[in-house]
Design a protein around this motif. Structure first.
Motif, PDB file in Angstrom:
ATOM      1  N   LEU A  14      -1.026  -7.216   7.131  1.00  0.00           N
ATOM      2  CA  LEU A  14       0.418  -7.403   6.961  1.00  0.00           C
ATOM      3  C   LEU A  14       1.046  -7.875   8.274  1.00  0.00           C
ATOM      4  CD1 LEU A  14       2.399  -6.664   4.503  1.00  0.00           C
ATOM      5  CD2 LEU A  14       3.001  -4.679   5.879  1.00  0.00           C
ATOM      6  N   ARG A  15       0.681  -7.218   9.365  1.00  0.00           N
ATOM      7  CA  ARG A  15       1.263  -7.536  10.672  1.00  0.00           C
ATOM      8  C   ARG A  15       0.750  -8.858  11.207  1.00  0.00           C
ATOM      9  NH1 ARG A  15       0.545  -1.118  11.898  1.00  0.00           N
ATOM     10  NH2 ARG A  15       2.625  -0.522  11.173  1.00  0.00           N
ATOM     11  N   ARG A  16      -0.501  -9.156  10.974  1.00  0.00           N
ATOM     12  CA  ARG A  16      -1.063 -10.443  11.401  1.00  0.00           C
ATOM     13  C   ARG A  16      -0.336 -11.590  10.698  1.00  0.00           C
ATOM     14  NH1 ARG A  16      -6.566 -10.317   9.343  1.00  0.00           N
ATOM     15  NH2 ARG A  16      -6.953  -8.804  10.986  1.00  0.00           N
ATOM     16  N   SER A  17      -0.040 -11.394   9.424  1.00  0.00           N
ATOM     17  CA  SER A  17       0.662 -12.427   8.660  1.00  0.00           C
ATOM     18  C   SER A  17       2.104 -12.577   9.119  1.00  0.00           C
ATOM     19  CB  SER A  17       0.617 -12.091   7.167  1.00  0.00           C
ATOM     20  OG  SER A  17      -0.723 -12.034   6.704  1.00  0.00           O
ATOM     21  N   CYS A  18       2.710 -11.467   9.547  1.00  0.00           N
ATOM     22  CA  CYS A  18       4.074 -11.545  10.070  1.00  0.00           C
ATOM     23  C   CYS A  18       4.094 -12.355  11.366  1.00  0.00           C
ATOM     24  CB  CYS A  18       4.617 -10.133  10.308  1.00  0.00           C
ATOM     25  SG  CYS A  18       6.377  -9.958   9.980  1.00  0.00           S
ATOM     26  N   ALA A  71      -1.142 -18.266  20.631  1.00  0.00           N
ATOM     27  CA  ALA A  71      -1.930 -17.386  19.761  1.00  0.00           C
ATOM     28  C   ALA A  71      -1.088 -16.187  19.370  1.00  0.00           C
ATOM     29  CB  ALA A  71      -3.197 -16.925  20.478  1.00  0.00           C
ATOM     30  N   GLY A  72      -1.431 -15.597  18.241  1.00  0.00           N
ATOM     31  CA  GLY A  72      -0.739 -14.407  17.777  1.00  0.00           C
ATOM     32  C   GLY A  72      -1.722 -13.415  17.205  1.00  0.00           C
ATOM     33  N   SER A  73      -1.263 -12.182  17.036  1.00  0.00           N
ATOM     34  CA  SER A  73      -2.160 -11.149  16.531  1.00  0.00           C
ATOM     35  C   SER A  73      -1.359  -9.929  16.120  1.00  0.00           C
ATOM     36  CB  SER A  73      -3.174 -10.764  17.621  1.00  0.00           C
ATOM     37  OG  SER A  73      -3.996  -9.692  17.189  1.00  0.00           O
ATOM     38  N   ALA A  74      -1.989  -9.074  15.312  1.00  0.00           N
ATOM     39  CA  ALA A  74      -1.449  -7.737  15.110  1.00  0.00           C
ATOM     40  C   ALA A  74      -1.653  -6.959  16.401  1.00  0.00           C
ATOM     41  CB  ALA A  74      -2.171  -7.039  13.956  1.00  0.00           C
ATOM     42  N   ASP A  76       1.615  -1.010  16.180  1.00  0.00           N
ATOM     43  CA  ASP A  76       2.493  -0.912  15.011  1.00  0.00           C
ATOM     44  C   ASP A  76       3.101  -2.254  14.623  1.00  0.00           C
ATOM     45  OD1 ASP A  76       2.147   1.829  14.770  1.00  0.00           O
ATOM     46  OD2 ASP A  76       3.843   2.291  16.073  1.00  0.00           O
ATOM     47  N   GLY A  77       2.750  -3.301  15.317  1.00  0.00           N
ATOM     48  CA  GLY A  77       3.411  -4.567  15.038  1.00  0.00           C
ATOM     49  C   GLY A  77       2.559  -5.779  15.295  1.00  0.00           C
ATOM     50  N   PHE A  78       3.140  -6.759  15.983  1.00  0.00           N
ATOM     51  CA  PHE A  78       2.486  -8.046  16.157  1.00  0.00           C
ATOM     52  C   PHE A  78       3.131  -8.764  17.326  1.00  0.00           C
ATOM     53  CE2 PHE A  78       6.090  -8.415  13.332  1.00  0.00           C
ATOM     54  CZ  PHE A  78       6.758  -9.540  13.784  1.00  0.00           C
ATOM     55  N   GLY A 138       7.160  -7.903  17.731  1.00  0.00           N
ATOM     56  CA  GLY A 138       7.889  -7.319  16.616  1.00  0.00           C
ATOM     57  C   GLY A 138       7.092  -6.218  15.973  1.00  0.00           C
ATOM     58  N   THR A 139       7.685  -5.564  14.995  1.00  0.00           N
ATOM     59  CA  THR A 139       6.992  -4.540  14.222  1.00  0.00           C
ATOM     60  C   THR A 139       7.110  -4.886  12.749  1.00  0.00           C
ATOM     61  OG1 THR A 139       6.762  -2.151  13.856  1.00  0.00           O
ATOM     62  CG2 THR A 139       9.003  -3.020  13.984  1.00  0.00           C
ATOM     63  N   CYS A 140       6.177  -4.388  11.949  1.00  0.00           N
ATOM     64  CA  CYS A 140       6.173  -4.705  10.522  1.00  0.00           C
ATOM     65  C   CYS A 140       5.585  -3.525   9.759  1.00  0.00           C
ATOM     66  CB  CYS A 140       5.345  -5.969  10.268  1.00  0.00           C
ATOM     67  SG  CYS A 140       5.263  -6.454   8.530  1.00  0.00           S
ATOM     68  N   TRP A 141       6.220  -3.168   8.641  1.00  0.00           N
ATOM     69  CA  TRP A 141       5.806  -2.014   7.842  1.00  0.00           C
ATOM     70  C   TRP A 141       5.834  -2.377   6.359  1.00  0.00           C
ATOM     71  CZ3 TRP A 141       4.052   2.356  10.217  1.00  0.00           C
ATOM     72  CH2 TRP A 141       4.278   2.430  11.595  1.00  0.00           C
ATOM     73  N   PRO A 142       5.162  -1.607   5.533  1.00  0.00           N
ATOM     74  CA  PRO A 142       5.157  -1.904   4.098  1.00  0.00           C
ATOM     75  C   PRO A 142       6.509  -1.709   3.421  1.00  0.00           C
ATOM     76  CG  PRO A 142       3.254  -0.551   4.690  1.00  0.00           C
ATOM     77  CD  PRO A 142       4.168  -0.566   5.880  1.00  0.00           C
ATOM     78  N   SER A 143       7.376  -0.855   3.991  1.00  0.00           N
ATOM     79  CA  SER A 143       8.668  -0.578   3.352  1.00  0.00           C
ATOM     80  C   SER A 143       9.754  -0.392   4.398  1.00  0.00           C
ATOM     81  CB  SER A 143       8.567   0.693   2.497  1.00  0.00           C
ATOM     82  OG  SER A 143       8.418   1.842   3.332  1.00  0.00           O
TER      83      SER A 143
END
Length: 297
Positions: A71-75, A94-97, A100-102, A186-191
């Motif tokens: 999820l975070r890698r895609s963000c 380059a980017g990565s998870a 808690d984020g990316f 950034g950070t990314c979560w399921p909800s």
């Protein structure tokens, strides 16, 4: 006939090759909607991966660590697309998870400031709402990076990635570092609820000295959370003195990890006011900050 063995040991038969997503859909609509990727004979693959022979298959959702990382890698990939739309001459690094984020690293012609983040985040929300598909195009000779297409944007990235941007809803950008070559974090979560919980003031923040300790620092953070502590980690590529100075102003306790701490399986603990508690194991930190409750008379 293709035989698919599911995690519970049950066997399903299909008369032609099918994708991981189609396997999920054949089980239930709910599982198909929750699917972020798949695991085929133990290997993580995109939902579009075509299964052409007998295999053991499981569906990866955001409820497991691999799903959260995807999820975070895609963000991070969606961040790259948003920045490229807003700043077409930017070079992608380059980017990565990360924890808690990316993050994603860019080479800008003119440095951005924190004021740019709300604009970039707003563009990311537009991309998520448009529900672009994310599709793997081809593998590079190194077999580590693949070319992914997100709408009309293409970029090389490690996969797998989520099938569409609609699942990337609970995210936020919170930091930018560097000068001409800059990282946006950034950070990314399921909800949204989980994002709001993460935003609550923490009792303790884990900071790493450099990127070699990122995984260990994150594992420490997870261990603290399992013990009921409000813990976050700061894994940014910044000088440790700057991270300590920043968090000391608003966090009761800091746990510093370097190579010595990683190798020894402990942390160096200090208070926000500067009091040094020395080297401590994770259990000792948890007992100090969240002492076991004793029964009353």
């Amino acid at each position: 006939m293709i035989h698919i063995t599911l995690p519970d040991g049950s066997l399903r038969e299909y008369d032609q090759p099918l994708s991981v997503f189609e396997v999920a859909a054949s089980i239930s609509l709910g599982l198909a909607n929750a699917a972020l990727a798949g695991r085929v004979d133990g290997v993580l693959v995109d939902c579009g991966f075509l299964i052409e022979c007998d295999a053991r298959v499981s569906i990866v959702t955001s409820q497991e660590p691999d799903g959260l990382e995807i999820l975070r890698r895609s963000c991070a990939l969606m961040l790259a697309m948003a920045v490229k739309q807003l700043h077409p001459n930017t070079q992608l690094r380059a980017g990565s998870a990360l924890g808690d984020g990316f993050f994603y690293e860019f080479a800008f012609q003119r440095s951005l400031t924190l004021a740019a983040l709300p604009v970039i985040e707003a563009r990311m929300r537009e991309l998520a709402a448009t529900n672009h598909s994310i599709r793997r195009q081809e593998q590079t000779p190194t077999e580590r990076l693949s070319l992914y297409r997100l709408g009309d944007f293409e970029g090389f990235a490690a996969g797998p990635h989520v099938p569409t941007t609609k699942v990337l809803q609970a995210f936020a950008l919170d930091h930018i570092s560097g000068t001409l070559q800059q990282r946006i974090y950034g950070t990314c979560w399921p909800s949204q609820q989980e994002l709001d919980t993460w935003r609550a003031p923490p009792q303790v923040v884990v900071v790493n000295i450099d990127e070699r300790q990122s995984d260990y620092a994150h594992s420490v953070t997870e261990a603290l959370r399992r013990h009921g502590l409000r813990a976050n980690s700061d894994l940014r590529h910044e000088k440790i003195s700057r991270k300590i100075r920043q968090h000391s102003q608003k966090v009761p306790y800091l746990l510093v990890v370097g190579e010595k701490e990683k190798d020894g399986g402990f942390v160096s603990m200090r208070s926000g006011s500067g009091e040094d508690f020395g080297e401590k194991g994770i259990e000792a930190v948890c007992d100090l900050l969240n002492p076991p409750k004793t029964g009353g008379a």
